[in-house]
Design a protein around this motif. Sequence first.
Motif, PDB file in Angstrom:
ATOM      1  N   UNK B 186       0.843  -1.201   0.000  1.00 26.21           N
ATOM      2  CA  UNK B 186       0.000   0.000   0.000  1.00 26.21           C
ATOM      3  C   UNK B 186       0.883   1.257   0.000  1.00 26.21           C
ATOM      4  N   UNK B 187       1.900   1.240   0.869  1.00 25.57           N
ATOM      5  CA  UNK B 187       2.816   2.387   0.962  1.00 25.57           C
ATOM      6  C   UNK B 187       3.650   2.495  -0.311  1.00 25.57           C
ATOM      7  N   UNK B 189       2.723   1.457  -3.297  1.00 24.84           N
ATOM      8  CA  UNK B 189       1.847   1.963  -4.365  1.00 24.84           C
ATOM      9  C   UNK B 189       1.720   3.477  -4.272  1.00 24.84           C
ATOM     10  N   UNK B 190       1.558   3.975  -3.035  1.00 29.63           N
ATOM     11  CA  UNK B 190       1.402   5.423  -2.847  1.00 29.63           C
ATOM     12  C   UNK B 190       2.662   6.149  -3.339  1.00 29.63           C
ATOM     13  N   UNK B 194       2.739   8.640  -6.499  1.00 30.65           N
ATOM     14  CA  UNK B 194       3.180  10.037  -6.320  1.00 30.65           C
ATOM     15  C   UNK B 194       4.219  10.398  -7.381  1.00 30.65           C
ATOM     16  N   UNK B 495       5.430  16.963  -3.255  1.00 31.62           N
ATOM     17  CA  UNK B 495       5.317  15.517  -3.543  1.00 31.62           C
ATOM     18  C   UNK B 495       6.614  14.791  -3.171  1.00 31.62           C
ATOM     19  N   UNK B 497       8.755  15.626  -0.917  1.00 32.36           N
ATOM     20  CA  UNK B 497       8.797  15.576   0.547  1.00 32.36           C
ATOM     21  C   UNK B 497       7.890  14.453   1.080  1.00 32.36           C
ATOM     22  N   UNK B 498       6.689  14.389   0.511  1.00 33.41           N
ATOM     23  CA  UNK B 498       5.720  13.361   0.938  1.00 33.41           C
ATOM     24  C   UNK B 498       6.285  11.960   0.683  1.00 33.41           C
ATOM     25  N   UNK B 501       8.810  11.052   3.326  1.00 36.10           N
ATOM     26  CA  UNK B 501       8.164  10.716   4.604  1.00 36.10           C
ATOM     27  C   UNK B 501       7.538   9.311   4.544  1.00 36.10           C
ATOM     28  N   UNK B 502       6.951   9.009   3.398  1.00 35.86           N
ATOM     29  CA  UNK B 502       6.356   7.665   3.228  1.00 35.86           C
ATOM     30  C   UNK B 502       7.420   6.582   3.384  1.00 35.86           C
ATOM     31  N   UNK B 504      10.056   6.729   5.207  1.00 36.18           N
ATOM     32  CA  UNK B 504      10.381   6.598   6.642  1.00 36.18           C
ATOM     33  C   UNK B 504       9.357   5.693   7.328  1.00 36.18           C
ATOM     34  N   UNK B 505       8.067   5.946   7.041  1.00 37.01           N
ATOM     35  CA  UNK B 505       6.990   5.146   7.657  1.00 37.01           C
ATOM     36  C   UNK B 505       7.167   3.676   7.271  1.00 37.01           C
ATOM     37  N   UNK B 508      10.082   2.029   9.165  1.00 34.88           N
ATOM     38  CA  UNK B 508       9.789   1.865  10.594  1.00 34.88           C
ATOM     39  C   UNK B 508       8.811   0.690  10.799  1.00 34.88           C
ATOM     40  N   UNK B 509       7.757   0.689   9.970  1.00 36.73           N
ATOM     41  CA  UNK B 509       6.755  -0.372  10.103  1.00 36.73           C
ATOM     42  C   UNK B 509       7.343  -1.751   9.843  1.00 36.73           C
TER      43      UNK B 509
END
Lengths: 58, 657
Positions: B186-187, B189-190, B194, B495, B497-498, B501-502, B504-505, B508-509
């Motif tokens: 999911x991440x 794909x995002x 982007x 975009x 920047x986003x 950040x994605x 990083x998430x 971490x996950x």
Amino acid sequence: MKSQSAINDRIIREIDNLDSDIKIKKFLREILHVELDIMDQEKPHYADQYKAILDKII
Amino acid sequence: MQSIIIKKIDLINYRQFIKQTIEFNNDSKGNIVIIQGENGFGKSNIYNAINWCFFGVEEHLRSDAHTLPVCNTKIFNKLKPETSTETIVRITLDTPSGEKEIERKHLIYKNKDGKPYVAQNDLNIMEVVGKNWKIAPNPEYIISRILPKNMRHFFFIDGEKLRQLFENIKSDQIKKSIFELSQISLLQNATDHLSYFKNVLRKGIDLKREPDLSQYQEYLDRLQKTILNNKEQLVQLKNEVDEAYINKSKLDQELQELDIEHIKTLETQRRGLEEKINILQKNYEEKEKAFFSDLIRMAPPIIILKAIKSTLNIISDLQQENKLPPTIQQTFLEDLLANMKCICGADLRKEENMSCKKTLEELLEKAKYSDMADDILKLKFELKSLLIEEGKVDDVINKYELSIHEIKDELNASNKRLKEVKTKIGEVDYDKVKTINEDRNNLEKTIGIWLGKIGKLEVTISTDEKKYKEIETLYNKELAKKDKYKIVINKLKFCDHAMAELQKVKEKLMDEIRDEAEKNTQDYFNKLISSKKFSPPRISDNYELIVEKDGFNAVTSLSAAETLCMGYSFMAALRKTSGFLAPIVIDTPLAKIDKKYRLNVAEWLKNALYDAQVILLVTDSEYTKEFRDAILPCVRDEFILKHDKNAETSEVIRHAN
């Protein structure tokens, strides 16, 4: 019906916990909801939704 | 949280089920459902039906069944050409947001040549809205909320396949499972979307007026299309490789069911026995030949035994009566008389020795017959030898008879065993073994080719992405020179920047979920296997599953039962971490589990999966009295599969108790 997955809630929680601009967090949350909605589509249509979210934020 | 439970399964014209409803008991408190049946009675087809209804795939099919339609074969065979039949699997669920009915339907058409094809494939979900049942607009979406397709392996489990998977589990499979579970896709794909979305933003620039940007844009467009195409190809190839691995494992299982090792052993036995029989046969013939030749050699003394004995008696009598001629040589006597010297040295010319001379002359007279005496004595000797030989006959016969009997016994036993082995081999469907083996070899070859392509594609994508970033930087530099496009520049930066950040998430996950999965796997594994032989399982930074024994990773040398327990522990751990509340279906859950671990599994099912409906499809040999007694407090329903061999149909009936 929203996702049953605790993981999805967790992703959103992680985004909220990011040490980042509030606009970025909002944008990410919203595009992830778009992704959840289109995740099972073979040819997902996301551009218009992404554009609408970005236009709303910036 | 309330879990999702299956209330009812309807099977209409599906495989060996003509019209079947399995309705689960809602009053009882237990969470476990047992469906018991012998192999071939339809257990795996209930497992298939659930998979098929949810996701349109049948996981556990024999290789020859892939070419058959999902409808009942007999019904299809009775169909006239250019007519059709309908197969339906309907599952009624109780979910936290109300009752839902998932229905998958195939309209199977028989063409002029009698071949089937699916003329219609429908998936519908009915759900309760207010007080009425309504058709849900997007059934795939609803199913993905209950259980995403790529996570079905954590919930719909084939015990045997799970064990095979964990026998050679690779780090990328562990990583893939954790990726699927943690919704990393999911991440990802995002992030991808982007990146492509930035292209949409750039389209807002009037490129006709900006020739310097136009060149870059064209190049970026081209490169992005290539990257996108290659990524799609990569996903497709990876899915095909996964599918090929699953098919290979199915073929392996079929070979195992045919017990190919046993067949090989039988073949080796047959060859060995045939060689042994050849050698024994030769030995037998040689011994018999030697026996007969000895018998022929011994025959004369046997036949003339009486004559020999009487001749010997005559000779002995003559000897005793001193009637045999002397055995002194004639020439010797003649020499003595010629020299006139006696044996004792006396001079025969002297008068006093005349008597000696007379004796010598008498002896000389008799000596004319001394050759005859020689012959008689020789005859006596030879006759005695023949008698001795005759005396040995019994020993020789006994000796030959014994060894010939031994060879004959061994030969008979070997021939009997060969007949048994040949009968067993005759029962094996060799064409089937050959076909499965050929299919398996082809699959292995194809997987190798695909893996090579995947490697190449990954390198190409990575190079193109690097190139894309370089061009993008140049583009951004040019764009920055133009004030009028400030908003576009801001949006592009936003975009980027986003995306960062994605990332990083995502990282971490991944780490957190790996740690959680490791901890839960350890907990479950310790409950299933209370052995101190090895350390608790770990998932390394490279997603390698590690079970240490004497300082080495023993994960691939665990016993079949330990491997299956490891698989269950890992799957249950991922399920727990995922938070999905779908029911769990396990086909042949105890197949390879030793008796000593079975009660642990019963306890584990009761305690670890208490929050889910668990449907166990078990064979009679799995569902022993001991296991049943242990699990019974948590059993909600018990069903038995009945099979009609002649009609080739099965039905599920509620257990009498």
